[in-house]
Design an enzyme around this catalytic site. Structure first.
Site, PDB file in Angstrom:
ATOM      1  N   TYR A   1       7.778   1.912  -7.677  1.00 33.70           N
ATOM      2  CA  TYR A   1       7.149   0.583  -7.733  1.00 33.70           C
ATOM      3  C   TYR A   1       6.731   0.217  -9.167  1.00 33.70           C
ATOM      4  O   TYR A   1       6.852  -0.939  -9.573  1.00 33.70           O
ATOM      5  CB  TYR A   1       5.952   0.529  -6.774  1.00 33.70           C
ATOM      6  CG  TYR A   1       6.344   0.731  -5.324  1.00 33.70           C
ATOM      7  CD1 TYR A   1       7.416   0.035  -4.779  1.00 33.70           C
ATOM      8  CD2 TYR A   1       5.664   1.628  -4.498  1.00 33.70           C
ATOM      9  CE1 TYR A   1       7.801   0.221  -3.451  1.00 33.70           C
ATOM     10  CE2 TYR A   1       6.036   1.826  -3.167  1.00 33.70           C
ATOM     11  CZ  TYR A   1       7.105   1.118  -2.664  1.00 33.70           C
ATOM     12  OH  TYR A   1       7.487   1.297  -1.358  1.00 33.70           O
TER      13      TYR A   1
ATOM     14  N   GLU B   1       0.863  -1.176   0.000  1.00 34.06           N
ATOM     15  CA  GLU B   1       0.000   0.000   0.000  1.00 34.06           C
ATOM     16  C   GLU B   1       0.900   1.227   0.000  1.00 34.06           C
ATOM     17  O   GLU B   1       1.936   1.238   0.658  1.00 34.06           O
ATOM     18  CB  GLU B   1      -0.890   0.062   1.254  1.00 34.06           C
ATOM     19  CG  GLU B   1      -1.979  -0.983   1.310  1.00 34.06           C
ATOM     20  CD  GLU B   1      -1.526  -2.249   2.014  1.00 34.06           C
ATOM     21  OE1 GLU B   1      -0.420  -2.235   2.616  1.00 34.06           O
ATOM     22  OE2 GLU B   1      -2.258  -3.254   1.955  1.00 34.06           O
TER      23      GLU B   1
END
Ligand SMILES: CC(C)(COP(=O)(O)OP(=O)(O)OC[C@H]1O[C@@H](n2cnc3c(N)ncnc32)[C@H](O)[C@@H]1OP(=O)(O)O)[C@@H](O)C(=O)NCCC(=O)NCCS
Length: 172
Positions: free
Chosen positions: A130, A118
């Site tokens: 990411y 998250e």
């Protein structure tokens, strides 16, 4: 600071208890709700259920400095990135990328095949990092961060790829 400055002196290794004062200072500088020292200690002690690593900068006077840290939880074949932070002043030099790649390689070696995390919706730098690894945004967790009531973006990586991680670990 130019990329790759001091990179030759960087060491990536498992976190140990004597790192924790520096690790918690980095965490405090990075997050509105940092982890307490005991939380890192607990993760170090979980052994095979978590991967806790640091990037350490070697200094000529022998006083090495921790410049980044990461904790990843291992649940069977899935990894969940718990926290990742680079010391301010050391960001933008691929240290976060290399630490994440090397930690995920360790997870892969321990049997992990996929990953999730998250990230705050406003944290575009982390989301870009990411995405570079192949993570994709797959949903929102509403009101996930109780400090600011911000939503979390849920990102997943379906298949950890040895070659890609090795390339990212080299700074590619
Ligand atoms: C997010 C964080 C870990 C990135 O670490 P870093 O060492 O500064 O990042 P790197 O130099 O390894 O960057 C690797 C890639 O991430 C992305 N990235 C990193 N910083 C970025 C920025 N400020 N803006 C846009 N993209 C960025 C880029 O894709 C970059 O690749 P590129 O250089 O080829 O463009 C670091 O900024 C940090 O500690 N932030 C505060 C804590 C945090 O947000 N942690 C993540 C919580 S989920």
């Amino acid at each position: 600071m130019p990329e790759n400055q001091n990179q030759a002196q960087l060491i990536f290794r498992p976190m140990i208890t004597s790192d924790l004062d520096q690790v918690t200072a980095i965490d405090r500088a990075a997050f509105p709700t940092p982890w307490p020292k005991d939380a890192f200690l607990y993760e170090i002690k979980r052994g095979r259920n978590s991967v806790c690593w640091v990037a350490e900068q070697a200094a000529s006077d022998g006083e090495n400095q921790i410049v980044a840290s990461i904790v990843i939880w291992l649940v069977i074949d899935e990894t969940h990135i718990g926290t990742l932070a680079v010391r301010p002043g050391f960001r933008g030099q691929k240290i976060g990328q290399k630490l994440l790649a090397l930690s995920l390689l360790e997870c892969l070696q321990r049997g992990a095949r996929q990953a999730l995390l998250e990230v705050r919706q406003s944290n575009l730098a982390a989301q870009a990092l990411y995405r570079k690894f192949g993570f994709e945004a797959v949903g929102l967790r509403k009101d996930y961060y109780k400090d600011t009531h911000e939503d979390a973006v849920l990102m997943t990586l379906d298949a950890l790829d040895l070659e890609k991680l090795a390339q990212l670990a080299q700074g590619g």
